[in-house]
Write an enzyme that holds these catalytic residues in place. Structure first.
Site, short mmCIF file in Angstrom:
data_model
loop_
_atom_site.label_atom_id
_atom_site.label_comp_id
_atom_site.label_asym_id
_atom_site.label_seq_id
_atom_site.Cartn_x
_atom_site.Cartn_y
_atom_site.Cartn_z
CG ASP A 109 -2.29 0.68 0.90
OD1 ASP A 109 -2.28 1.79 0.34
OD2 ASP A 109 -3.34 0.10 1.23
CG HIS B 109 -15.00 -0.23 -5.59
ND1 HIS B 109 -15.99 -0.61 -4.70
CD2 HIS B 109 -13.96 0.21 -4.82
CE1 HIS B 109 -15.58 -0.39 -3.46
NE2 HIS B 109 -14.36 0.10 -3.51
#
Length: 363
Positions: free
Chosen positions: A230, A268
């Site tokens: 991340d 998304h």
């Protein structure tokens, strides 16, 4: 013959009038859901803030209003009204105490409002009801208008990721919310897709946040060497996890090498072009012969395929519209497009007992 036709038309008119009356009655009732709908989120947040579910759980049995108000340090009258509201929605239930007095008891739904526990979704509710996440809803039309701007950027003059990076408290809440979902999704995925991680020795979780997901996966599949990948400011505060390496970086530039890339509720957040770019980097990170990319994300169903979670997926699409600059929930056809453009030769889609489905994409 003419008399029969007149009677037929008269019956049709009466049926239409009855339908219109039913629609009007339906509208009279349902309009209040939209006028007062915000109250549901607010009261549920209140229940979490007060620790109602936690207090009842600690009590270990149905608890009276008097004992509950004393435990929480609340005035009994407003607490009664809060509980009446929540019981009407089936969040808590009434049950007799051991002394035979009326009391409040837990339900499977109320346990999801506890601060701790494997089924807790409290952090997710607190994140979505936080001032940071509520403000963009008031500017949703800005995203919809032609040549419109992001609702989030209209509210804050920056995107969600920049805001989160500069706001450690909200960043922590965001990661805790994602961890809530991971604790529900990973078991559903393991149960619904047996053999998903067979033959793999390493797995990189792309956008893995605080590492909850990869921790659960490595625990379930101890043969896996995990990489939690991340942004640097995210992994810098992640706790050490046995069998997992934290790596900071940018998924748009490169992804750490592994047998498979795992990507949960990330794609998304982005438009098709950005999705394709992320997927290409994932494809570069895996071996050509046995590698795969495992995507866990919602699939918006067609009308004839709708299930009990369809409404939640459509609501999630509105959340993504409000909180991201270009993100969206995708239909099966739209998933096929981005995977094809990213260069994957084939893919499979399997629904699981969750909001998301599991998509396996192969080089």
């Amino acid at each position: 013959m003419e008399e029969t036709q007149r009677e037929f038309h008269h019956e049709e008119e009466e049926e239409e009038e009855e339908e219109e009356e039913e629609e009007e009655e339906h509208a009279d009732i349902n309009i209040w859901k939209y006028i007062l709908g915000f109250s549901e989120m607010a009261v549920v947040k209140c229940a979490i803030d007060l620790g109602i579910a936690d207090a009842i759980e600690r009590h270990g049995s149905p608890i009276t209003l008097s004992d509950l108000s004393s435990t929480l340090g609340c005035a009994s009258s407003p607490l009664y009204r809060i509980m009446r509201f929540l019981m009407h929605r089936g969040i808590f239930k009434e049950k007799l105490t051991t002394q035979g007095s009326p009391g409040y008891a837990q339900t499977p739904l109320s346990r999801r409002l506890m601060r701790q526990g494997e089924h807790s979704m409290a952090a997710f509710i607190l994140m979505e009801s936080s001032p940071v996440m509520l403000a963009p809803w008031l500017s949703l039309s800005a995203r919809v208008l032609a040549n419109g701007t992001s609702s989030f950027e209209k509210a804050y003059a920056e995107d969600l990721w920049s805001n989160t990076a500069a706001n450690p408290d909200h960043s922590q809440l965001f990661n805790e919310a994602m961890a809530c979902d991971a604790r529900l999704v990973v078991p559903a995925m393991i149960q619904g897709c047996p053999g998903l991680f067979d033959g793999l020795s390493s797995l990189v979780d792309v956008g893995g946040g605080n590492g909850t997901t990869i921790k659960l996966l490595v625990k379930a599949c101890p043969w896996l060497q995990g990489i939690n990948f991340d942004l640097p400011h995210v992994v810098s505060v992640a706790a050490e996890i046995s069998g997992v390496e934290h790596v900071g970086g940018d998924m748009f530039e490169s992804v750490p090498k592994a047998d498979a890339a795992f990507i949960l509720w990330v794609l998304h957040d982005w438009a098709d072009n950005e999705c394709i770019q992320i997927l290409k980097k994932c494809k570069e990170a895996i071996p050509e012969d046995k590698g795969k990319v495992i995507i866990v994300d919602a699939v918006i169903q067609e009308q004839e395929e709708m299930d009990k979670l369809t409404d939640a997926r459509l609501m999630l699409d509105m959340v993504i519209m409000a909180h991201t600059t270009t993100g969206k929930e995708r239909t099966l056809k739209e998933w096929g497009f981005v995977l094809g453009e990213a260069g994957f030769s084939r893919y499979t889609v399997k629904p699981i007992r969750a909001l998301q489905s599991v998509i396996e994409a192969f080089p």
